[in-house]
Motif scaffolding. Structure first.
Motif, short mmCIF file in Angstrom:
data_model
loop_
_atom_site.label_atom_id
_atom_site.label_comp_id
_atom_site.label_asym_id
_atom_site.label_seq_id
_atom_site.Cartn_x
_atom_site.Cartn_y
_atom_site.Cartn_z
N UNK A 1 0.84 -1.21 0.00
CA UNK A 1 0.00 0.00 0.00
C UNK A 1 0.87 1.25 0.00
N UNK A 2 2.17 1.09 0.33
CA UNK A 2 3.11 2.21 0.28
C UNK A 2 3.76 2.36 -1.08
N UNK A 3 3.64 1.36 -1.94
CA UNK A 3 4.30 1.43 -3.25
C UNK A 3 3.31 1.71 -4.37
N UNK A 4 2.17 1.02 -4.36
CA UNK A 4 1.21 1.16 -5.45
C UNK A 4 0.34 2.40 -5.21
N UNK A 5 0.27 3.25 -6.21
CA UNK A 5 -0.57 4.44 -6.12
C UNK A 5 -2.03 4.01 -6.09
N UNK A 6 -2.81 4.64 -5.20
CA UNK A 6 -4.22 4.30 -5.11
C UNK A 6 -5.03 5.56 -4.82
N UNK A 7 -6.33 5.44 -5.12
CA UNK A 7 -7.25 6.55 -4.88
C UNK A 7 -8.62 5.97 -4.59
N UNK A 8 -9.35 6.63 -3.68
CA UNK A 8 -10.71 6.21 -3.38
C UNK A 8 -11.69 7.03 -4.21
N UNK A 9 -12.64 6.35 -4.84
CA UNK A 9 -13.72 6.99 -5.60
C UNK A 9 -15.03 6.37 -5.09
#
Length: 183
Positions: free
Chosen positions: A75-83
């Motif tokens: 979770x610290x490496x892969x870019x993520x976003x909540x929609x």
């Protein structure tokens, strides 16, 4: 043969990962309820240098101990976003010329082994809820519906397993256009 030690695996640092060229794949999680499944998707996405993960609807967000348990730091490496609404990100991605592929059993679905990729195209793979799958609204809005062929008595796979199977397949197909496996 001798098993390799972790120190021999030549893994990227977090900084090197963030600066690496990413696989032109985006993962969209449509209302995933299991935090362990979410963590597993992060871990698989890290392994294949996935560009970004969109967490939608009831899908939990990091940080959370049950996501971390299976994500192991990804979770610290892969870019993520909540929609909040999955359809909103599907429509936005389509406007950006990303080909949206719902992973679902549906009429006229393309079997994964028959799905062909275009080396000049970015893809978003949408994975659905453990019980209800990808919402019909998202299936209807998708450019493609891809089904994983299955031959046993069960007609479903765990979402984290489905994600691993589909990412690997699409990654290998995209890699054929590259001179190395890191795209």
């Amino acid at each position: 043969m001798r098993k390799l030690k972790n120190s021999e695996l030549d893994r990227l640092s977090v900084e090197d990962f963030k600066n690496s060229k990413k696989t032109p794949l985006i993962i969209v999680l449509d209302n995933i309820r299991s935090l362990n499944n979410i963590g597993s998707v992060f871990r698989t996405s890290d392994a294949f240098l996935i560009e970004k993960i969109y967490l939608c609807g009831i899908t939990a967000k990091p940080p959370h101990k049950d996501i971390h348990k299976t994500a192991l730091g990804s979770t610290d490496t892969v870019t993520w976003e909540y929609i909040e609404n999955t359809i909103d990100i599907v429509e936005k991605l389509k406007q950006e010329k990303v080909k949206v592929c719902a992973i679902e059993q549906a009429e006229n679905a393309t079997m994964l082994n028959d799905f062909t990729v275009d080396s000049n195209t970015k893809y978003a793979l949408v994975f659905g809820n453990e019980v209800k799958g990808v919402s019909q609204e998202v299936v209807s809005a998708s450019d493609h519906v891809i089904e994983i062929p299955q031959f046993g008595t069960k007609h479903s796979l765990n979402i984290s397993v489905s994600c691993g199977v589909v990412i690997w397949d699409v990654f290998t197909k995209l890699s054929k256009f590259s001179h190395n496996t890191s795209l």
